[in-house]
Structures are given as structure tokens and as C-alpha cells.
Design a protein around this motif. Structure first.
Motif, short mmCIF file in Angstrom:
data_model
loop_
_atom_site.label_atom_id
_atom_site.label_comp_id
_atom_site.label_asym_id
_atom_site.label_seq_id
_atom_site.Cartn_x
_atom_site.Cartn_y
_atom_site.Cartn_z
N GLU A 131 0.84 -1.19 0.00
CA GLU A 131 0.00 0.00 0.00
C GLU A 131 0.88 1.25 0.00
OE1 GLU A 131 -2.65 0.01 3.22
OE2 GLU A 131 -3.76 -1.78 2.60
N LEU A 132 0.44 2.22 -0.79
CA LEU A 132 1.17 3.48 -0.81
C LEU A 132 0.96 4.20 0.51
CD1 LEU A 132 0.36 4.78 -4.39
CD2 LEU A 132 2.48 3.74 -3.59
N VAL A 133 2.06 4.56 1.12
CA VAL A 133 1.99 5.28 2.38
C VAL A 133 2.07 6.78 2.08
CG1 VAL A 133 3.04 5.66 4.62
CG2 VAL A 133 3.05 3.37 3.61
N ARG A 134 1.02 7.47 2.36
CA ARG A 134 0.97 8.90 2.08
C ARG A 134 1.50 9.68 3.27
NH1 ARG A 134 -4.63 10.99 -0.07
NH2 ARG A 134 -3.95 9.59 -1.75
N GLY A 135 2.40 10.61 2.97
CA GLY A 135 2.98 11.42 4.03
C GLY A 135 1.99 12.46 4.53
N PRO A 136 2.35 13.15 5.57
CA PRO A 136 1.45 14.18 6.11
C PRO A 136 1.30 15.35 5.13
CG PRO A 136 3.60 14.30 7.17
CD PRO A 136 3.61 13.06 6.33
N VAL A 137 0.19 16.02 5.20
CA VAL A 137 -0.04 17.22 4.39
C VAL A 137 0.57 18.40 5.13
CG1 VAL A 137 -1.78 18.75 3.40
CG2 VAL A 137 -2.16 16.26 3.41
N LEU A 138 1.54 19.02 4.50
CA LEU A 138 2.26 20.14 5.11
C LEU A 138 1.88 21.44 4.42
CD1 LEU A 138 5.84 18.58 5.41
CD2 LEU A 138 4.08 18.72 7.19
N GLN A 139 1.59 22.46 5.22
CA GLN A 139 1.21 23.77 4.68
C GLN A 139 1.95 24.87 5.43
OE1 GLN A 139 -2.99 22.80 5.65
NE2 GLN A 139 -3.45 23.65 3.63
N LEU A 140 2.36 25.88 4.67
CA LEU A 140 2.94 27.08 5.26
C LEU A 140 1.97 28.22 4.99
CD1 LEU A 140 5.13 28.77 6.61
CD2 LEU A 140 6.26 28.94 4.38
N ARG A 141 1.43 28.77 6.07
CA ARG A 141 0.47 29.86 5.96
C ARG A 141 1.18 31.18 6.27
NH1 ARG A 141 -4.16 28.73 9.84
NH2 ARG A 141 -2.71 29.60 11.38
N MET A 142 1.09 32.14 5.35
CA MET A 142 1.77 33.42 5.52
C MET A 142 0.82 34.60 5.35
SD MET A 142 5.17 32.43 3.31
CE MET A 142 5.86 34.07 3.37
N LEU A 143 -0.41 34.34 5.01
CA LEU A 143 -1.40 35.41 4.81
C LEU A 143 -2.29 35.50 6.05
CD1 LEU A 143 -2.34 34.57 1.13
CD2 LEU A 143 -0.83 36.40 1.91
N GLY A 144 -2.24 36.64 6.71
CA GLY A 144 -3.03 36.82 7.92
C GLY A 144 -2.27 36.45 9.18
N SER A 145 -1.43 35.44 9.09
CA SER A 145 -0.58 35.02 10.20
C SER A 145 0.46 34.09 9.60
CB SER A 145 -1.38 34.30 11.28
OG SER A 145 -1.97 33.12 10.77
N CYS A 146 1.43 33.71 10.39
CA CYS A 146 2.47 32.79 9.90
C CYS A 146 2.45 31.54 10.76
CB CYS A 146 3.84 33.45 9.95
SG CYS A 146 5.12 32.46 9.11
N ALA A 147 2.27 30.40 10.10
CA ALA A 147 2.22 29.13 10.84
C ALA A 147 2.45 27.99 9.86
CB ALA A 147 0.86 28.95 11.53
N VAL A 148 2.94 26.89 10.40
CA VAL A 148 3.05 25.65 9.64
C VAL A 148 2.00 24.68 10.16
CG1 VAL A 148 4.50 23.63 9.17
CG2 VAL A 148 5.49 25.92 9.11
N LEU A 149 1.28 24.06 9.26
CA LEU A 149 0.25 23.09 9.62
C LEU A 149 0.63 21.72 9.09
CD1 LEU A 149 -1.21 26.02 9.12
CD2 LEU A 149 -3.28 24.70 9.44
N ARG A 150 0.45 20.72 9.94
CA ARG A 150 0.64 19.33 9.53
C ARG A 150 -0.70 18.62 9.68
NH1 ARG A 150 5.49 17.54 12.05
NH2 ARG A 150 4.31 17.64 13.99
N ASP A 151 -1.25 18.21 8.55
CA ASP A 151 -2.58 17.60 8.54
C ASP A 151 -3.61 18.50 9.23
OD1 ASP A 151 -1.70 15.35 7.17
OD2 ASP A 151 -1.22 14.26 9.01
N GLY A 152 -3.48 19.81 8.96
CA GLY A 152 -4.45 20.77 9.48
C GLY A 152 -4.21 21.24 10.90
N VAL A 153 -3.18 20.72 11.55
CA VAL A 153 -2.89 21.09 12.94
C VAL A 153 -1.64 21.95 12.97
CG1 VAL A 153 -2.36 20.24 15.26
CG2 VAL A 153 -3.94 18.96 13.78
N VAL A 154 -1.70 23.08 13.68
CA VAL A 154 -0.57 23.99 13.75
C VAL A 154 0.60 23.33 14.50
CG1 VAL A 154 0.26 26.20 14.65
CG2 VAL A 154 -2.02 26.03 13.65
#
Length: 252
Positions: free
Chosen positions: A16-39
Motif C-alpha cells: 500500500e502506498l503510504v501517504r505522508g502528512p499534508v504540510l502547509q505554510l500559511r503566511m497570509l493573515g498570520s504565519c504558521a506551519v500546519l501538519r494535517d491541518g494542525v498547527v
């Protein structure tokens, strides 16, 4: 002698393909990194590093050290950079790509600013107003890039983002007016004027839109408002082109 056929090979193990976490860098309005939607709880040093790489792309380590710690010696700045890189790699594995000389964001890290830049570029180059969500563009206003950050490089990027927005919104307003949507054009032109009160081209669009809507009083009001602001801020007067637009109104 009879030989039985060899049995067909059975299916191998299913991987089975193991999918990594969804990583996001938010810079509009505030600055934060989210992993699977969690800061992710990152320190300021790590966030500044990620933000710089998001805005400038792959860069050499000495460049980043000087950018982020301009008052430190090169040796101390590079030491702080190494500490920030180590912390990011430990807290958000997969967010960075690093070699001996350069650092960059991984393609696994989605950045909201990159998506916004692409949308503004699309709007600025559109040939038909239907290709752009004019209402969303007008409502959004100037994107709040890293509010509360006052580094010189951040302020320069905030101004660049403002310019991108103004150009895209004004271009879309002109398209709306040309394609028979003066109401949409007026809304966008007002958004541009809000972002840049001294931008006469936006005021011309606004006046033309009001006149197309049969609202000469609004056209004259916005013309006079611009004249007042321009005189107070820069000591200039409106161009002949803008004056001609309201001549018919003032003669009544």
C-alpha cells in the motif's frame, strides 16, 4: 512421462502506498506551519527561515544568514541558521531540502502565498473578465502578507504583493467595463483606490464606471475626492484625461 504444468505465479505481496502528512505554510493573515491541518509549534527563528525561503526560493546559506540576522557577524549568523535548520528538520520533517550550500523548501510543503501569486498573475493576464472571480478579487483587498513583521525584506515583499494585487484588480476592472459590467468595474476600482489612493488610473476607471451606471453625482464625488488627496499629498492636479471625463458633468 506426463509433466504437469507449473502453477501460475500467485500475486506478490500487496504494498500500500503510504501517504505522508499534508504540510502547509500559511503566511497570509498570520504565519504558521500546519501538519494535517494542525498547527505545529515552531519558534520565530524557524518561521522566519521558512518564510524567507517561501518568498525568495532556493538560496545560499550565507545569503539567508545575512538576511535573517543582519546585525550578527557572518559566523554567528550561520550558527543561528544551522540551529534553525536543525529545528525545522526535527519538528517538520520533509519541509526543507538542504545540501552543503543551499537551502530550499520541499515541494511537499504547500505555501498559500505561491497560490495567491499564481491567481493574481492569472487575473493580470486575463483577456476576458469571466476568467476571473471579480467579486472575490474585490472583496479580498490587498493580501495581508506577514502582518506585524517589520524586517526590511518583509516590508519590500508586502509592497510587491500590494503592487501585484493593484495591477490584477485594475486590469480586471478594465475588462469588466469593456465587457458591459460597470458595476463590477466600479467595485474593483474602489478596491484599487483603497489600496492606492493616488493611483489616478483607478480613479479614471471609477469615474467611467459611475458614468456608465448613470450616476454622475458619484463620478463627480470621487473626482473631487481624488483632487483633494492628490493636492494634499503630492501637490499635483488631475490629468487632462481625467478632467475631460467629468467635464460633461460639471457643465450641467
Amino acid at each position: 512421462m506426463t509433466h504437469e504444468p507449473c502453477p501460475a505465479p500467485g500475486p506478490g505481496p500487496v504494498h500500500e502506498l503510504v501517504r505522508g502528512p499534508v504540510l502547509q505554510l500559511r503566511m497570509l493573515g498570520s504565519c504558521a506551519v500546519l501538519r494535517d491541518g494542525v498547527v505545529v509549534d515552531l519558534g520565530t527563528r524557524q518561521l522566519r527561515l521558512l518564510a524567507a525561503l517561501a518568498l525568495f526560493g532556493r538560496r545560499a546559506r550565507p545569503f539567508l544568514g545575512g538576511l535573517l540576522w543582519p546585525r550578527c557577524t557572518e559566523a554567528r549568523a550561520l550558527g543561528s541558521l544551522r540551529a534553525a535548520v536543525f529545528a525545522v528538520q526535527h519538528q517538520v520533517p520533509g519541509a526543507l531540502t538542504a545540501d552543503g550550500h543551499d537551502l530550499a523548501l520541499s515541494t511537499a510543503l504547500a505555501v498559500d502565498v505561491h497560490g495567491l501569486r499564481a491567481r493574481l498573475a492569472t487575473a493580470a493576464g486575463a483577456e476576458d473578465s469571466t476568467a476571473v472571480d471579480a467579486a472575490e478579487l474585490a472583496t479580498a483587498g490587498v493580501p495581508p502578507l506577514l502582518p506585524g513583521w517589520y524586517d526590511d525584506w518583509v516590508l519590500a515583499e508586502q509592497e510587491r504583493m500590494r503592487s501585484l494585487y493593484v495591477h490584477a484588480a485594475e486590469h480586471t476592472a478594465a475588462l469588466c467595463l469593456a465587457h458591459g459590467d460597470p458595476s463590477g468595474a466600479a467595485t474593483l476600482a474602489e478596491a484599487v483606490r483603497e489600496a492606492d489612493p493616488l493611483r489616478e488610473s483607478a480613479v479614471r476607471l471609477l469615474v467611467r464606471s459611475h458614468l456608465a451606471l448613470g450616476n454622475p453625482a458619484a463620478a463627480l464625488r470621487d473626482f473631487r475626492r481624488y483632487c483633494t488627496v492628490a493636492a494634499a499629498e503630492t501637490g499635483t492636479t488631475p490629468s487632462d484625461e481625467l478632467v475631460r471625463l467629468v467635464d460633461a458633468v460639471t457643465r450641467r
